[in-house]
Write a protein that holds these residues in place. Structure first.
Motif, PDB file in Angstrom:
ATOM      1  N   THR A 147       1.155  -1.207  -0.416  1.00 45.64           N
ATOM      2  CA  THR A 147      -0.125   0.056   0.032  1.00 45.64           C
ATOM      3  C   THR A 147       0.523   0.988  -0.006  1.00 45.64           C
ATOM      4  N   ILE A 148       2.355   0.860   0.943  1.00 49.82           N
ATOM      5  CA  ILE A 148       2.873   2.149   1.053  1.00 49.82           C
ATOM      6  C   ILE A 148       3.485   2.713  -0.378  1.00 49.82           C
ATOM      7  N   ASP A 149       3.750   1.419  -0.924  1.00 49.08           N
ATOM      8  CA  ASP A 149       4.388   1.584  -2.578  1.00 49.08           C
ATOM      9  C   ASP A 149       3.746   1.570  -3.314  1.00 49.08           C
ATOM     10  N   LEU A 150       2.179   1.441  -3.481  1.00 53.66           N
ATOM     11  CA  LEU A 150       1.442   1.732  -4.115  1.00 53.66           C
ATOM     12  C   LEU A 150       0.748   3.701  -3.843  1.00 53.66           C
ATOM     13  N   GLN A 151       0.672   3.806  -3.072  1.00 48.37           N
ATOM     14  CA  GLN A 151       0.884   5.412  -2.675  1.00 48.37           C
ATOM     15  C   GLN A 151       2.363   6.359  -3.127  1.00 48.37           C
ATOM     16  N   ARG A 152       3.240   5.575  -2.563  1.00 47.31           N
ATOM     17  CA  ARG A 152       4.810   6.191  -3.426  1.00 47.31           C
ATOM     18  C   ARG A 152       4.019   6.377  -4.953  1.00 47.31           C
ATOM     19  N   PHE A 153       3.711   5.306  -5.421  1.00 45.43           N
ATOM     20  CA  PHE A 153       3.912   4.819  -7.122  1.00 45.43           C
ATOM     21  C   PHE A 153       2.646   6.091  -7.871  1.00 45.43           C
ATOM     22  N   ARG A 154       1.540   6.057  -6.844  1.00 44.55           N
ATOM     23  CA  ARG A 154       0.172   6.930  -7.288  1.00 44.55           C
ATOM     24  C   ARG A 154       0.924   8.728  -7.307  1.00 44.55           C
ATOM     25  N   THR A 155       1.416   9.220  -5.616  1.00 46.71           N
ATOM     26  CA  THR A 155       1.868  10.353  -5.753  1.00 46.71           C
ATOM     27  C   THR A 155       2.664  10.299  -6.621  1.00 46.71           C
ATOM     28  N   ALA A 156       4.045   9.747  -7.284  1.00 46.83           N
ATOM     29  CA  ALA A 156       4.844   9.504  -8.012  1.00 46.83           C
ATOM     30  C   ALA A 156       3.881  10.154  -9.707  1.00 46.83           C
ATOM     31  N   MET A 157       3.325   9.101  -9.737  1.00 44.61           N
ATOM     32  CA  MET A 157       1.849   9.781 -11.338  1.00 44.61           C
ATOM     33  C   MET A 157       1.859  10.551 -11.272  1.00 44.61           C
ATOM     34  N   ASP A 158       0.950  11.354  -9.976  1.00 52.85           N
ATOM     35  CA  ASP A 158       0.485  12.440  -9.865  1.00 52.85           C
ATOM     36  C   ASP A 158       1.390  13.683 -10.296  1.00 52.85           C
ATOM     37  N   ALA A 159       2.701  13.200 -10.175  1.00 59.33           N
ATOM     38  CA  ALA A 159       3.265  14.602 -10.037  1.00 59.33           C
ATOM     39  C   ALA A 159       4.388  14.322 -11.132  1.00 59.33           C
ATOM     40  N   THR A 160       4.028  13.497 -12.094  1.00 60.73           N
ATOM     41  CA  THR A 160       4.906  13.901 -13.835  1.00 60.73           C
ATOM     42  C   THR A 160       3.364  14.672 -14.305  1.00 60.73           C
ATOM     43  N   ALA A 161       4.538  15.378 -15.201  1.00 60.02           N
ATOM     44  CA  ALA A 161       3.622  16.350 -16.432  1.00 60.02           C
ATOM     45  C   ALA A 161       2.779  15.398 -17.134  1.00 60.02           C
ATOM     46  N   CYS A 182      -6.447  13.779 -14.370  1.00 58.54           N
ATOM     47  CA  CYS A 182      -7.095  14.625 -15.093  1.00 58.54           C
ATOM     48  C   CYS A 182      -7.246  16.025 -15.406  1.00 58.54           C
ATOM     49  N   GLN A 183      -6.367  16.747 -15.349  1.00 58.18           N
ATOM     50  CA  GLN A 183      -6.372  18.306 -15.445  1.00 58.18           C
ATOM     51  C   GLN A 183      -6.571  18.487 -17.018  1.00 58.18           C
ATOM     52  N   MET A 184      -5.899  17.464 -17.669  1.00 55.73           N
ATOM     53  CA  MET A 184      -5.960  17.263 -18.834  1.00 55.73           C
ATOM     54  C   MET A 184      -7.034  17.437 -20.142  1.00 55.73           C
ATOM     55  N   LEU A 185      -7.479  16.418 -19.212  1.00 53.46           N
ATOM     56  CA  LEU A 185      -9.447  15.789 -20.520  1.00 53.46           C
ATOM     57  C   LEU A 185     -10.328  17.016 -19.360  1.00 53.46           C
ATOM     58  N   GLY A 186      -9.617  17.586 -18.115  1.00 57.95           N
ATOM     59  CA  GLY A 186     -10.821  18.117 -17.677  1.00 57.95           C
ATOM     60  C   GLY A 186     -11.715  17.882 -16.317  1.00 57.95           C
ATOM     61  N   TYR A 187     -11.830  15.772 -16.606  1.00 53.97           N
ATOM     62  CA  TYR A 187     -12.620  16.322 -15.532  1.00 53.97           C
ATOM     63  C   TYR A 187     -11.919  15.837 -14.390  1.00 53.97           C
ATOM     64  N   SER A 188     -13.164  14.946 -13.048  1.00 54.11           N
ATOM     65  CA  SER A 188     -12.508  15.103 -11.920  1.00 54.11           C
ATOM     66  C   SER A 188     -12.396  13.879 -11.755  1.00 54.11           C
ATOM     67  N   ARG A 189     -11.818  13.416 -10.803  1.00 58.28           N
ATOM     68  CA  ARG A 189     -11.182  11.838 -10.911  1.00 58.28           C
ATOM     69  C   ARG A 189     -12.383  10.930 -10.826  1.00 58.28           C
ATOM     70  N   GLU A 190     -13.518  11.589 -10.078  1.00 56.05           N
ATOM     71  CA  GLU A 190     -14.646  10.055 -10.221  1.00 56.05           C
ATOM     72  C   GLU A 190     -15.853  10.077 -11.712  1.00 56.05           C
ATOM     73  N   GLU A 191     -15.560  11.254 -12.266  1.00 55.80           N
ATOM     74  CA  GLU A 191     -16.121  11.517 -13.193  1.00 55.80           C
ATOM     75  C   GLU A 191     -15.491  10.230 -14.392  1.00 55.80           C
ATOM     76  N   LEU A 192     -13.722  10.550 -14.867  1.00 54.78           N
ATOM     77  CA  LEU A 192     -12.929  10.194 -14.834  1.00 54.78           C
ATOM     78  C   LEU A 192     -13.383   8.262 -15.403  1.00 54.78           C
ATOM     79  N   PHE A 193     -13.443   8.365 -14.402  1.00 56.55           N
ATOM     80  CA  PHE A 193     -13.832   6.538 -13.504  1.00 56.55           C
ATOM     81  C   PHE A 193     -15.189   6.199 -14.788  1.00 56.55           C
ATOM     82  N   LEU A 194     -15.968   6.911 -15.089  1.00 56.24           N
ATOM     83  CA  LEU A 194     -17.091   6.674 -15.901  1.00 56.24           C
ATOM     84  C   LEU A 194     -17.125   7.147 -16.957  1.00 56.24           C
TER      85      LEU A 194
END
Ligand code: C2E
Ligand code: MG
Ligand code: MG
Length: 714
Positions: A147-161, A182-194
């Protein structure tokens, strides 16, 4: 699974029973502990947890049920298995025991085999339980780490341009994406999943699936692709996509990394525009103009219609730029291009080929249509331009070619139109000229001449001829004019009128001019050291030598190299070259004047300069142009002008030389009116060095006033 030594706690209030059980268990190699009542048992367990408890039910104080339920209620002891010792077939006691948490029962008196079996089974069970417990702790730790790895991974993912998106191939749904997505496409995280990932593609719906399948099949992985992706508002943005397929059990996951390249694309488009359109006027530039002409020509050939090309050059642009500045020049070009566009129909093309050169393509037009447009341009130029407070009149020279009469390809049409434009300029500007085949012949000859002149410079094909100048009151040669000749291989001796203009236009005159000065200087030095003695030579100086060359440097070097006095060298400049670049010229001439160098104005009277204007320059002599001398005895106007020049020059302390004196009558007239020197065929044409030295040594003189034949004056 059985551990080597298990410790078993025996709890019984009867010492006999304890002893018996101990003996039985020891025989099975177990370690034992004993307690005589419930309280002691709990205390012992708190000290050291046994692997199993044999527990008597009926004891004074705490009974077995209470001990059992206490142990099971405590998480740290709940896992210790308990065997209760009961009387035979005591059902209610067994039920009670199960309730309080015991795992097994043994009937008293204890059967040895049964004890051994129960104990061993329970210990095994416990060991297994312990193992499971330990394992689940381990698992939990692993999950936590993941989970920590995953969080770290997600943080890293979120940090990339870059936007990162994971899509399941089987469900075609998003599994994961980062914040940038999400930013690039203009959706919130919840919206994009749909959102259905397929709808994000700019291509048709099946495109994504086939793309994914190709990736799964191993095609296109690790390749960068430029594509577009749809935002929430429907707009498309340019992205660079890097995709790969990753197996996940029986499914495939498509990982897409998308980089927003819209800025780069826009920059590319800007460059594209810059590469095709002129920034100042917004018109197509030379490149686009060519492309346009090419495609119009293709259509014209198919449709069987004509195409006219007009090459337009502003006549006074250089002047505007130089006198009013580049900003005003730019303004003129902008306004001119606006007017030009109004002279043509919508389907005609306008382009700026560079500088003050514009061009038009008239589709479906021949010579007549082209002439109409050329006249329209002339007409629209009659209205002067208002440029940042200056009112400026401008004309244009226009060259015209027509496809297919003159040429069929774009390059030739434009080139020939340029040639015709040049001819229009030569014809006095503010006019247009159609291309003719003769022009090409002329252009070819001209190019050949240019090439031959470049070679002439390298191969030393130039020579100087010298024409004497005679002082009228003494009749003696007082100086020479050096006149350039070209010994062109295969052509004999070529006169300056045939090549000086080309030297001037190409700029070669600067190099040749330096050579003339150096050669004249050398000649003065040679004569000075021999019987001929010091003699002044005048050299002609072209305007470009003043502007581009180092005239003063050339002259001073010639004086120094040959140890000659400055007054032995004279420079002949024309009125127009003095007017071309006044300030620099004055400085240069004044510098030379200090070295004693003589300055004369050549071909005087042909320019429009007033003597008053010429006073700004340090001038020693005026040479009256041959045009006035020619008819001086028959044309009263020429005579009057000549006399005026002589008297004005004298009043300014300048000497006067008459050029092109061919007859005795001319000579007599000039002598009578106190002209100082003459130069002309009457005395001598320009001569090659050997002939000249001959007459110098002979000390040839002009006949005296009374028409005496030439005699040497000692
Ligand atoms: P210019 O400097 O006015 O030279 C006088 C021209 O008149 C010479 O022509 C000369 O041969 C010609 N001439 C002299 N006496 C008579 C005469 O009695 N009757 C007639 N009809 N013509 C006479 P040339 O040598 O053909 O030179 C022509 C022009 O070429 C020169 O005119 C000068 O402007 C230019 N030029 C000659 N050499 C040079 C040079 O070294 N540098 C530069 N920049 N220009 C040169
Ligand atoms: Mg001259
Ligand atoms: Mg002259």
């Amino acid at each position: 699974m059985t551990s080597p030594v298990a410790t078993i706690l025996i709890v019984d209030d009867e010492v006999q029973n304890r002893k018996l059980l101990e003996a039985l268990l020891h025989a099975e190699s177990y370690l034992t502990l004993t307690a005589a009542n419930g309280e002691d048992a709990l205390a012992a367990i708190a000290q050291l947890a046994p692997d199993l408890v044999l527990l008597d039910i009926m004891m004074p104080g705490m009974n077995g049920y209470e001990v059992a339920s206490t142990l099971k209620a405590n998480p740290s002891t709940a896992h210790i298995p308990i065997i209760m010792l009961t009387a035979l077939n005591d059902r209610s006691a067994r039920l009670e025991g199960l309730k309080s948490g015991a795992e097994e029962f043994l009937t008293k008196p204890v059967d040895r085999a049964e004890l051994s079996l129960r104990v061993r089974n329970l210990l095994r069970l416990k060991e297994y339980g312990d193992f499971l417990k330990n394992h689940s702790v381990l698992l939990e730790q692993q999950v936590q780490a993941r989970t920590i790895d995953l969080q770290r991974f997600r943080t890293a993912m979120d940090a990339t341009a870059d936007a990162i998106m994971l899509v399941s191939r089987s469900s075609m749904r998003f599994i994961e994406f980062n914040a940038t997505a999400c930013q690039m496409l203009g959706y919130s995280r919840e919206e994009l999943f749909l959102v259905d990932p397929v709808t994000l593609s700019a291509g048709p719906p099946e495109y994504m699936e086939s793309l994914y399948d190709a990736l799964i099949a191993g095609h296109g992985t690790n390749q960068l692709a430029e594509t577009q992706i749809r935002r929430v508002d429907g707009s498309l943005i340019d992205v660079e996509a890097h995709r790969l397929a990753q197996r996940f059990g029986t499914d495939w996951i498509i990982v897409s990394v998308l980089r927003d390249i819209s800025e780069r694309k826009q920059a590319q488009q800007r460059l594209q525009h810059l590469a095709h359109y002129d920034a100042l006027t917004g018109l197509p530039n030379r490149r686009l103009f060519y492309e346009t002409l090419k495609s119009i020509l293709v259509q014209a050939v198919q449709g069987g219609w004509q195409v006219a090309v007009l090459y337009i050059d502003l006549d006074q642009f250089k002047n505007v730029n130089e006198t009013l500045g580049h900003a005003v020049g730019d303004e003129l070009l902008g306004q001119f291009s606006n007017r030009l566009v109004q002279c043509v129909r919508v389907r005609d093309a306008v382009g700026r080929l560079g500088g003050d050169e514009f061009a038009l393509i008239l589709a479906g037009q021949g010579q007549q249509g082209a002439a109409l447009v050329a006249n329209k341009i002339k007409e629209m130029l009659r209205v002067p331009f208002e440029l940042n407070g200056h009112v400026v009149g401008v004309t244009a020279s226009i060259g015209i070619t027509v496809q297919p009469d003159d040429a069929v390809d774009a390059e030739s049409l434009i080139k020939y139109a340029d040639t015709a434009m040049y001819r229009a300029k030569q014809a006095g500007r503010n006019t247009f000229s159609f291309f003719t085949a003769q022009m090409n012949t002329d252009v070819m000859a001209r190019l050949e001449l240019e090439a031959a002149l470049r070679k002439a410079c390298d191969n030393d094909e130039f020579v100087l001829y010298y024409q004497p100048k005679v002082q009228l009151n003494s009749g003696r040669i007082v100086g020479l004019e050096a006149l350039l000749r070209w010994r062109r291989p295969g052509h004999g001796l070529v006169a300056p009128s045939e090549f000086i203009p080309v030297l001037e236009e190409t700029g070669l005159i600067v190099r040749v001019g330096s050579w003339v000065i150096a050669t004249a200087g050398k000649q003065i030095g040679l004569w000075q050291a021999c019987a001929i003695g010091p003699l002044q030579i005048a050299v002609n100086v072209a305007s470009r030598q003043l502007i581009e060359g180092d005239l003063a440097g050339d002259v001073i070097k010639a004086l120094a190299d040959n140890h000659i006095a400055g007054h032995l060298l004279e420079l002949e400049l024309t009125e127009s070259s003095l007017m071309d670049n006044t300030e620099r010229t004055i400085a240069c001439l004044q510098n030379l004047k200090q070295h004693g160098v003589q300055i004369s104005i050549d071909d005087f009277g042909t320019g429009y300069s007033s003597l008053a204007y010429l006073r700004r320059f340090p001038i020693d002599k005026l040479k009256i142009d041959i045009a006035f001398i020619r008819d001086i005895t028959s044309n009263p106007d020429d005579a009057a002008i000549t006399l005026a020049i002589i008297s004005m020059a004298h009043s300014l302390k300048m000497q006067v030389v008459a050029e092109g004196v061919e007859t005795a009558a001319q000579l007599a007239y000039l002598r009578e009116h106190r002209c100082d020197q003459i130069q002309g065929y009457y005395f001598s044409p320009p001569l090659a060095l050997a002939e000249l030295e001959q007459i110098l040594l002979e000390q040839k003189c002009l006949p005296a006033d009374d028409d005496m034949p030439a005699v040497a004056v000692g």
